[in-house]
Scaffold this motif. Sequence first.
Motif, PDB file in Angstrom:
ATOM      1  N   GLN A 169      26.409  -6.607 -17.651  1.00 47.55           N
ATOM      2  CA  GLN A 169      27.280  -5.704 -18.281  1.00 47.55           C
ATOM      3  C   GLN A 169      27.247  -5.798 -19.683  1.00 47.55           C
ATOM      4  O   GLN A 169      27.249  -5.028 -20.512  1.00 47.55           O
ATOM      5  CB  GLN A 169      28.820  -6.133 -17.750  1.00 47.55           C
TER       6      GLN A 169
ATOM      7  N   TYR B  11      32.844  -9.996 -19.335  1.00 50.61           N
ATOM      8  CA  TYR B  11      31.326  -9.402 -19.229  1.00 50.61           C
ATOM      9  C   TYR B  11      30.477 -10.288 -18.255  1.00 50.61           C
ATOM     10  O   TYR B  11      30.572 -11.520 -18.909  1.00 50.61           O
ATOM     11  CB  TYR B  11      30.900  -8.575 -20.541  1.00 50.61           C
TER      12      TYR B  11
ATOM     13  N   GLY C 116      34.097  -2.610 -16.597  1.00 54.87           N
ATOM     14  CA  GLY C 116      32.983  -2.532 -15.689  1.00 54.87           C
ATOM     15  C   GLY C 116      32.738  -1.354 -15.132  1.00 54.87           C
ATOM     16  O   GLY C 116      31.288  -0.852 -14.894  1.00 54.87           O
TER      17      GLY C 116
END
Length: 327
Positions: free
Chosen positions: A121, A117, A290
Amino acid sequence: MFQALLLTQNDKQTVATLAPLDDARLPPGDVTVRVEYSSLNFKDALAITGRGAIVKQWPLVPGIDLAGVVEQSNDPAWKPGERVVVNGWGLGETHWGGLAQKARVSAGWLLRLPDAYSTRQAMAIGTAGYTAALCVMALQRHGLKPGDGEMLVTGAAGGVGSVAVRLLSSLGYSVTASTGRPQETDYLKSLGAAHIIDRNELSAPGKPLQRERWAGVVDTVGSHTLANACAATRWNGAIAACGLAQGADFPATVMPFILRGVTLYGINCVFVDNARRADAWRLLAQHVDGDTLERMTVEIGLSQAIAQSTVLLDGKVRGRLVVDVNR
């Protein structure tokens, strides 16, 4: 100097302003973090609008989570430049939180950001997604497995609900999503929901014991919705309760618990040990990618957080509100 959303009181009324602050105003702590992203959660919106008794000290920077880069550290465990995520521990309640360009916190509150991440995110996940992971982990520890039966997620179009739907479906469970927003049907199905039901099926007073329907439940709503979910949970099923969007009351009976052996797990995400936090983030990194986060995320700037708090409390936000603190 750095920009922060600052809460003060005037005649016992909450006043929220965007203000420039000197680093000397930061609270005590081992590690100073240059915040890149935070998020706007239900609890943050209650604090900013003054609708809930969230703030325990004044003045306060709200924001129950943050992601950024270590700027300065007095603890050898953390070095400048490391990417970190923080949520809970009283952040945004008793300690200055993430809706600012800088934060200073205890070293023990930090987690290293999973490689999967970015900081943006991580805040698309945020406290909401982390809470959803704790709920799912509780149901797994209870012994519920894919194929055992239908899993219900209430408040499914919200932040916790969205991540819970995705996590459960990715793990192989069949998920029914409850929402008051039928226009979000395609969105919820894109996250993996097999069935969609109207929240009105659950939100009114119901019988204390109902037809066995749910193997497990993630409830973000409380009140009659939680009571009805318990009443319709099957033998030896389980409910993970983490929210009170409908209300803090629980108008239920003991019948589901003593006649069907149903278990109700309360999920408190604030004071969880770091080992379990790390497990939750690993689970999220494995099952929420994502592209999925992008579908459930709306990005706003720090300057928009005050106005968006009312929108969130009015139930008009889908998924997650990520806050870029640098705009």
